[in-house]
Scaffold this active site. Structure first.
Site, PDB file in Angstrom:
ATOM      1  N   LEU A   1       0.855  -1.183   0.000  1.00 28.45           N
ATOM      2  CA  LEU A   1       0.000   0.000   0.000  1.00 28.45           C
ATOM      3  C   LEU A   1       0.892   1.234   0.000  1.00 28.45           C
ATOM      4  O   LEU A   1       1.811   1.327   0.821  1.00 28.45           O
ATOM      5  CB  LEU A   1      -0.914   0.027   1.227  1.00 28.45           C
ATOM      6  CG  LEU A   1      -1.952  -1.106   1.371  1.00 28.45           C
ATOM      7  CD1 LEU A   1      -2.660  -1.002   2.716  1.00 28.45           C
ATOM      8  CD2 LEU A   1      -2.962  -1.041   0.236  1.00 28.45           C
ATOM      9  N   HIS A   2       0.620   2.171  -0.911  1.00 30.22           N
ATOM     10  CA  HIS A   2       1.440   3.379  -0.933  1.00 30.22           C
ATOM     11  C   HIS A   2       0.674   4.628  -1.348  1.00 30.22           C
ATOM     12  O   HIS A   2       1.153   5.740  -1.134  1.00 30.22           O
ATOM     13  CB  HIS A   2       2.627   3.193  -1.896  1.00 30.22           C
ATOM     14  CG  HIS A   2       2.229   3.221  -3.336  1.00 30.22           C
ATOM     15  ND1 HIS A   2       1.628   2.152  -3.961  1.00 30.22           N
ATOM     16  CD2 HIS A   2       2.330   4.200  -4.293  1.00 30.22           C
ATOM     17  CE1 HIS A   2       1.398   2.453  -5.219  1.00 30.22           C
ATOM     18  NE2 HIS A   2       1.803   3.689  -5.455  1.00 30.22           N
ATOM     19  N   ARG A   3      -0.516   4.474  -1.927  1.00 28.99           N
ATOM     20  CA  ARG A   3      -1.217   5.652  -2.431  1.00 28.99           C
ATOM     21  C   ARG A   3      -1.727   6.524  -1.286  1.00 28.99           C
ATOM     22  O   ARG A   3      -2.254   6.013  -0.295  1.00 28.99           O
ATOM     23  CB  ARG A   3      -2.383   5.235  -3.338  1.00 28.99           C
ATOM     24  CG  ARG A   3      -1.899   4.575  -4.611  1.00 28.99           C
ATOM     25  CD  ARG A   3      -2.972   4.387  -5.644  1.00 28.99           C
ATOM     26  NE  ARG A   3      -2.369   3.772  -6.830  1.00 28.99           N
ATOM     27  CZ  ARG A   3      -1.754   4.438  -7.794  1.00 28.99           C
ATOM     28  NH1 ARG A   3      -1.694   5.750  -7.744  1.00 28.99           N
ATOM     29  NH2 ARG A   3      -1.212   3.797  -8.814  1.00 28.99           N
TER      30      ARG A   3
END
Length: 363
Positions: A208-210
């Site tokens: 997860l990075h957004r």
């Protein structure tokens, strides 16, 4: 002829690597083609070391413009200034950009203002979500591109609908998959494999990075808790950015089946992905890789610029509402997840097709 290849972030090099290999093969066959590899330095990545380029079997960039940091506008300006100096010093007949990062757009603009033609690898991809910086980069880049190398016929249609001439478009496939298929026999175990005694199809990989997922702390907490709750007790392997790790720590998220580890190298990460029960992600590129490897993929996004991974591949777009996680996992563990099918021209030969087209254009 001389081509300048542009990369601004780690995934860009995975798309560029097969093009470098294809150019070298063309040189061996007597073709007059040379390249210069420019790293804009848009993203600082401590794993962008000699080992990284060794894994991809390409030389380190000829130059690093070191344009990281700052706001979107500052970074765009810095890249344009740096690349203008680079291109004036080392002229090219063609500037080839890949993907949809800020460097893609900034270098395309700079090249055109210096009367240098631009080719866009992954042209025509659209999420139709203007809140994504990447979508703006795609739209601007494609508005000033001369030659488009596309990953799907849907991308072709997007370009044609925007007024691009058919003779400018070349449906070639996906260079990211060239790299995946070439490197697949070399995938290697990360330390976590033996540390946890992991077994095939008995763990889940997460990325997860957004900002929409990780910057809203309570939402991130709800997402992680729902994933933990419905993962049937399987180990959750989460290679996590240090910034996201700090947020998770401050939220007090701690569970015996959740393993936060350092970001992995390309060969190590894909070793984990290939053998996992499923991947939970908000990345676009990973959905392409899981499709080719036949791994179920649950994507926590409202839209995707790679719809073929949903319509033909193993990817399911479930949105960002934590309540959508339970039915997705129920489907996964019931054995009813779709198998997916092979995507046209995602066969490991995309870069060769790109270089062949370029040679025909310029001969």
């Amino acid at each position: 002829m001389r081509i300048t290849l542009i990369a601004g972030a780690r995934p860009n090099f995975m798309k560029i690597a097969p093009i470098v290999h294809a150019i070298k093969n063309a040189q061996k066959n007597g073709e007059n083609i040379n390249y210069r590899l420019v790293h804009t330095g848009q993203h600082y990545d401590k794993k962008m070391s000699g080992d990284f380029f060794e894994q991809l079997e390409i030389p380190e960039p000829d130059v690093n413009l070191a344009c990281g940091g700052g706001t979107q506008a500052q970074q765009t300006a810095n890249i344009m200034i740096g690349f203008e100096k680079e291109l004036l010093k080392n002229p090219a007949e063609l500037v080839l950009v890949v993907g949809d990062v800020t460097s893609t757009m900034a270098c395309a603009i700079t090249a055109q203002k210096l009367n240098t033609k631009v080719a866009h690898v992954e042209g025509g991809i659209r999420s139709h979500d203007w809140t994504m910086p990447e979508e703006i980069n795609r739209l601007v880049t494609d508005a000033i591109t001369n030659y488009f190398f596309t990953t799907s016929k849907l991308a072709n249609n997007n370009l044609i609908q925007s007024g691009v001439l058919k003779e400018q478009i070349f449906f070639v496939g996906n260079t990211m998959i060239d790299t995946l298929l070439k490197q697949r026999p070399r995938f290697r175990k990360p330390p976590i494999w033996d540390q946890l005694d992991l077994r095939d199809k008995e763990y889940i990989v997460m990325t997860l990075h957004r900002p929409s997922n990780v910057d809203e702390e309570e939402k991130l907490k709800d997402l992680i808790n729902e994933i933990i709750k419905h993962s049937n007790g399987l180990p959750l392997i989460f290679p996590v950015h240090p910034r996201t790790a700090k947020i998770l720590k401050s939220l007090g998220i701690n569970h015996p089946h959740l393993y936060l580890i350092e970001p992995l190298g390309y060969l190590e990460f894909n070793y984990l992905t290939e053998r996992s029960k499923a991947v939970v992600t908000d990345s676009g590129g990973i959905t392409e890789e899981t499709t080719v490897m036949g791994v179920p993929c649950i994507t926590l996004r409202e839209n995707t610029e790679r719809p073929e991974t949903v319509t033909q591949g193993t990817n399911e777009l479930i949105g960002t509402n934590p309540k959508a996680i339970q039915p997705a996992f129920e489907k996964l563990f019931s054995g009813n997840w779709k198998k997916g099918s092979a995507l046209e021209l995602w066969d490991g030969q995309t870069a060769t097709r790109i270089v062949d087209h370029i040679l025909k254009i310029y001969n």
